[in-house]
Design a protein around this motif. Structure first.
Motif, PDB file in Angstrom:
ATOM      1  N   LYS A 156       0.843  -1.198   0.000  1.00 48.49           N
ATOM      2  CA  LYS A 156       0.000   0.000   0.000  1.00 48.49           C
ATOM      3  C   LYS A 156       0.880   1.251   0.000  1.00 48.49           C
ATOM      4  O   LYS A 156       0.493   2.284  -0.541  1.00 48.49           O
ATOM      5  CB  LYS A 156      -0.934  -0.001   1.196  1.00 48.49           C
ATOM      6  CG  LYS A 156      -2.076  -1.022   1.061  1.00 48.49           C
ATOM      7  CD  LYS A 156      -3.158  -0.786   2.098  1.00 48.49           C
ATOM      8  CE  LYS A 156      -4.088  -1.980   2.265  1.00 48.49           C
ATOM      9  NZ  LYS A 156      -5.028  -2.168   1.163  1.00 48.49           N
ATOM     10  N   LYS A 172     -18.829  -5.324   2.926  1.00 47.71           N
ATOM     11  CA  LYS A 172     -17.698  -5.864   3.689  1.00 47.71           C
ATOM     12  C   LYS A 172     -18.049  -6.268   5.110  1.00 47.71           C
ATOM     13  O   LYS A 172     -17.445  -7.180   5.660  1.00 47.71           O
ATOM     14  CB  LYS A 172     -16.571  -4.830   3.727  1.00 47.71           C
ATOM     15  CG  LYS A 172     -15.867  -4.696   2.376  1.00 47.71           C
ATOM     16  CD  LYS A 172     -14.391  -4.405   2.565  1.00 47.71           C
ATOM     17  CE  LYS A 172     -13.595  -4.685   1.311  1.00 47.71           C
ATOM     18  NZ  LYS A 172     -13.742  -3.682   0.271  1.00 47.71           N
ATOM     19  N   GLU A 220      -4.031   7.030   6.974  1.00 42.94           N
ATOM     20  CA  GLU A 220      -4.650   7.957   6.031  1.00 42.94           C
ATOM     21  C   GLU A 220      -5.939   8.571   6.512  1.00 42.94           C
ATOM     22  O   GLU A 220      -6.570   8.102   7.459  1.00 42.94           O
ATOM     23  CB  GLU A 220      -4.818   7.294   4.662  1.00 42.94           C
ATOM     24  CG  GLU A 220      -5.805   6.169   4.636  1.00 42.94           C
ATOM     25  CD  GLU A 220      -5.958   5.561   3.239  1.00 42.94           C
ATOM     26  OE1 GLU A 220      -4.992   5.512   2.468  1.00 42.94           O
ATOM     27  OE2 GLU A 220      -7.082   5.130   2.938  1.00 42.94           O
ATOM     28  N   GLU A 221      -6.286   9.604   5.807  1.00 43.35           N
ATOM     29  CA  GLU A 221      -7.500  10.374   6.038  1.00 43.35           C
ATOM     30  C   GLU A 221      -8.722   9.462   5.898  1.00 43.35           C
ATOM     31  O   GLU A 221      -8.776   8.628   5.000  1.00 43.35           O
ATOM     32  CB  GLU A 221      -7.484  11.462   4.954  1.00 43.35           C
ATOM     33  CG  GLU A 221      -8.686  12.287   4.765  1.00 43.35           C
ATOM     34  CD  GLU A 221      -8.639  12.984   3.393  1.00 43.35           C
ATOM     35  OE1 GLU A 221      -9.507  13.826   3.165  1.00 43.35           O
ATOM     36  OE2 GLU A 221      -7.756  12.687   2.544  1.00 43.35           O
ATOM     37  N   PHE A 222      -9.699   9.655   6.757  1.00 42.30           N
ATOM     38  CA  PHE A 222     -10.953   8.901   6.692  1.00 42.30           C
ATOM     39  C   PHE A 222     -11.848   9.533   5.631  1.00 42.30           C
ATOM     40  O   PHE A 222     -12.063  10.740   5.632  1.00 42.30           O
ATOM     41  CB  PHE A 222     -11.624   8.955   8.068  1.00 42.30           C
ATOM     42  CG  PHE A 222     -13.019   8.394   8.094  1.00 42.30           C
ATOM     43  CD1 PHE A 222     -13.226   7.030   8.083  1.00 42.30           C
ATOM     44  CD2 PHE A 222     -14.129   9.246   8.142  1.00 42.30           C
ATOM     45  CE1 PHE A 222     -14.524   6.505   8.122  1.00 42.30           C
ATOM     46  CE2 PHE A 222     -15.420   8.728   8.174  1.00 42.30           C
ATOM     47  CZ  PHE A 222     -15.626   7.360   8.161  1.00 42.30           C
ATOM     48  N   ALA A 233      -6.728  -3.354   7.002  1.00 42.47           N
ATOM     49  CA  ALA A 233      -7.187  -1.964   7.081  1.00 42.47           C
ATOM     50  C   ALA A 233      -8.102  -1.794   8.276  1.00 42.47           C
ATOM     51  O   ALA A 233      -9.080  -2.513   8.420  1.00 42.47           O
ATOM     52  CB  ALA A 233      -7.933  -1.586   5.805  1.00 42.47           C
TER      53      ALA A 233
HETATM   54  P1  AMP Z   1      -8.725  -1.729   1.985  1.00 42.39           P
HETATM   55  O1  AMP Z   1      -8.109  -2.981   2.557  1.00 42.39           O
HETATM   56  O2  AMP Z   1      -7.776  -0.631   1.756  1.00 42.39           O
HETATM   57  O3  AMP Z   1      -9.619  -2.031   0.845  1.00 42.39           O
HETATM   58  O4  AMP Z   1      -9.800  -1.254   3.048  1.00 42.39           O
HETATM   59  C1  AMP Z   1     -10.867  -2.088   3.441  1.00 42.39           C
HETATM   60  C2  AMP Z   1     -12.099  -1.251   3.704  1.00 42.39           C
HETATM   61  O5  AMP Z   1     -11.824  -0.278   4.719  1.00 42.39           O
HETATM   62  C3  AMP Z   1     -12.563  -0.436   2.506  1.00 42.39           C
HETATM   63  O6  AMP Z   1     -13.373  -1.145   1.640  1.00 42.39           O
HETATM   64  C4  AMP Z   1     -13.311   0.690   3.197  1.00 42.39           C
HETATM   65  O7  AMP Z   1     -14.610   0.291   3.547  1.00 42.39           O
HETATM   66  C5  AMP Z   1     -12.507   0.922   4.435  1.00 42.39           C
HETATM   67  N1  AMP Z   1     -11.534   2.003   4.186  1.00 42.39           N
HETATM   68  C6  AMP Z   1     -10.298   1.891   3.690  1.00 42.39           C
HETATM   69  N2  AMP Z   1      -9.696   3.088   3.567  1.00 42.39           N
HETATM   70  C7  AMP Z   1     -10.576   3.984   3.994  1.00 42.39           C
HETATM   71  C8  AMP Z   1     -10.566   5.407   4.132  1.00 42.39           C
HETATM   72  N3  AMP Z   1      -9.491   6.144   3.821  1.00 42.39           N
HETATM   73  N4  AMP Z   1     -11.660   6.011   4.620  1.00 42.39           N
HETATM   74  C9  AMP Z   1     -12.752   5.289   4.980  1.00 42.39           C
HETATM   75  N5  AMP Z   1     -12.835   3.957   4.885  1.00 42.39           N
HETATM   76  C10 AMP Z   1     -11.771   3.308   4.402  1.00 42.39           C
END
Ligand code: AMP
Ligand code: GLY
Length: 429
Positions: free
Chosen positions: A103, A214, A185-187, A153
């Motif tokens: 990432k 999810k 990271e930023e929400f 995450a």
């Molecule tokens: P990822 O593994 O990066 O896909 O993250 C898994 C899930 O976490 C995503 O599908 C989002 O629902 C949530 N998520 C990830 N990054 C963010 C973000 N910056 N802000 C809000 N929700 C996030």
């Protein structure tokens, strides 16, 4: 034609199902096929990540085309190995797969190329990361940089949660190597979309956009899972939004990867969010999504095999959008009691024979065949995809069919597609 699928989950069953439709006369092979795939292909008893053995097996068994489902073999360099011995394979090289497997790499690439994404910082040192969290405040998102089986995450609504998450990664190393580097990271808030692009490294054919679910519980509650269901298409994706996804995300990402010396050939999965400040990338994956594939492929009318074979053989694609039938597809995942926590395996599954039809497909994931019986072998056991003219009908048919599948502890979400249903209900009223 002899086609091998690497992987044995729900996504791979959907790939097998679609490719068999595209090439009814082909012979299919898969690594440790699950209980649903097993009757439609030959078993290759090699681990998906044992890429060296797999390439040798494919060469001696005259495999014409290999299609890789999961990220782990891609990150382990399966494509590099196959290409070295001249075997056509669909998927990115290990270097290009870093778009998912690191990432930190993916965020840096996006930042340098001006691709819209959440503001972020990368850390390897715990005290510095903790100080950053306290400076930024919550909500905030903490992510292990490496591959963490979808668990890396953590969306944190409080500073305490964020500190706990970062300590577990940079202090206790709960994800091992994958969490020695952390992206904070930023929400972002908004509706999420999964966009799949088949690409030759330069041009892309975009499949129908879909939406994953999810969280384990109805109404999007409870812990994150690998995905409890999906639907396609998503009506917020207007032709304009699709054009924006292509011009602001897909094309510049392919360009940046090529410039970086890692052209991406394969399936680029853009996880997007429509935030208040516009369309942004949440993450990239280097492979098809699961369970989105189980919703997207049954709708696809064009030959997936033609696209995949063109890319695997080093050809060029004509950019565009793959044609799809006009129905809506809803895929409901049936899971083992306890998932995403611990669960038991080996439960006998009963699928009524009349359940499957042209508009209702049962994709296996965590199942295994023992003589004539099908047993559970994973957390996400099956996905039932229903196709119908409206989201309401498809969601109802999918949930009903999921309810008719029996095994001890089985559960599923009855509300897959709820956002789309409420949009359609609002339109009507
Ligand atoms: P990822 O593994 O990066 O896909 O993250 C898994 C899930 O976490 C995503 O599908 C989002 O629902 C949530 N998520 C990830 N990054 C963010 C973000 N910056 N802000 C809000 N929700 C996030
Ligand atoms: N459905 C999310 C993923 O495949 O990563």
């Amino acid at each position: 034609m002899r086609i091998m699928i690497v992987g044995n989950g729900g996504r791979e069953h959907a790939l097998l199902w679609k490719l068999r439709r595209d090439a009814p006369a082909a012979s299919f092979f898969a690594t440790h096929p699950n209980g649903g795939m097993a009757s439609d292909c030959e078993n290759v008893e090699i681990e998906a990540t044992d890429v060296e053995t797999l390439s040798g097996w494919a060469a001696s068994n005259r495999i014409d085309l290999t299609v890789v489902g999961p990220e782990a073999p891609l990150a382990a360099g399966i494509v590099d190995h196959f290409e070295k011995i001249g075997l056509p394979i669909f998927g990115p090289h290990a270097n290009a797969a870093r778009i998912e497997s690191s990432k930190a790499y993916s965020k840096e690439l996006m930042q340098n190329a001006g691709i819209p994404t959440a503001e972020h910082r990368t850390f390897t040192d715990l005290p510095t990361a903790e100080a950053w969290i306290l400076r930024q405040g919550a909500p905030i998102v903490v992510k292990a940089s490496g591959l963490a089986a979808g668990k890396g995450a953590v969306v944190c609504m409080t500073e305490e949660e964020a500190l706990k998450a970062v300590r577990s990664m940079l202090g206790d190393f709960i994800f091992g190597e994958a969490g020695r580097e952390v992206v904070i990271e930023e929400f972002l808030e908004g509706e999420e979309l999964s966009v799949f692009a088949v690409t030759d490294g330069e041009h892309a054919v975009i499949l129908q956009p879909s939406q994953d679910h999810k969280r384990v519980g109805e109404g999007d509650t409870g812990p994150n899972t690998g995905g409890m269901g999906a639907y396609a298409p998503v009506s917020i994706v207007t032709p304009e939004l699709m054009a924006e996804a292509r011009s602001k995300v897909i094309q510049p990402t392919l360009h940046a990867l090529a410039e970086d010396g890692s052209p991406f050939r394969g399936l680029l999965y853009a996880g997007l969010i429509q935030s208040k400040s516009g369309l942004k990338v949440i993450e990239f994956n280097c492979r098809f999504g699961d369970p989105e594939t189980q919703a997207v492929l049954p709708l696809m009318q064009d030959s997936l095999l033609d696209l995949i074979a063109t890319v695997a053989e080093g050809g060029k694609l004509t950019p565009g959008v793959a044609s799809a039938r006009s129905d809506v597809a809803v895929a409901t995942v049936v899971a083992s009691g306890g998932y995403p926590g611990s669960y038991e395996k080996g439960k006998e599954i009963n699928i009524p024979i009349q359940l499957e039809s042209e508009n209702c497909i049962v994709f296996h994931a965590g199942t295994t065949r023992r003589e004539s019986r099908i047993l559970t072998s994973g957390g996400r056991v099956l996905a039932v995809t229903a196709l119908a003219p409206s989201i309401g009908q498809a969601a109802k048919a999918s949930a009903e069919a999921a309810g008719r599948i029996e095994f001890e502890g089985a559960f599923y979400r009855r509300d897959i597609g709820w956002r789309e249903r409420s949009r359609q209900d609002q339109k009507k009223s």
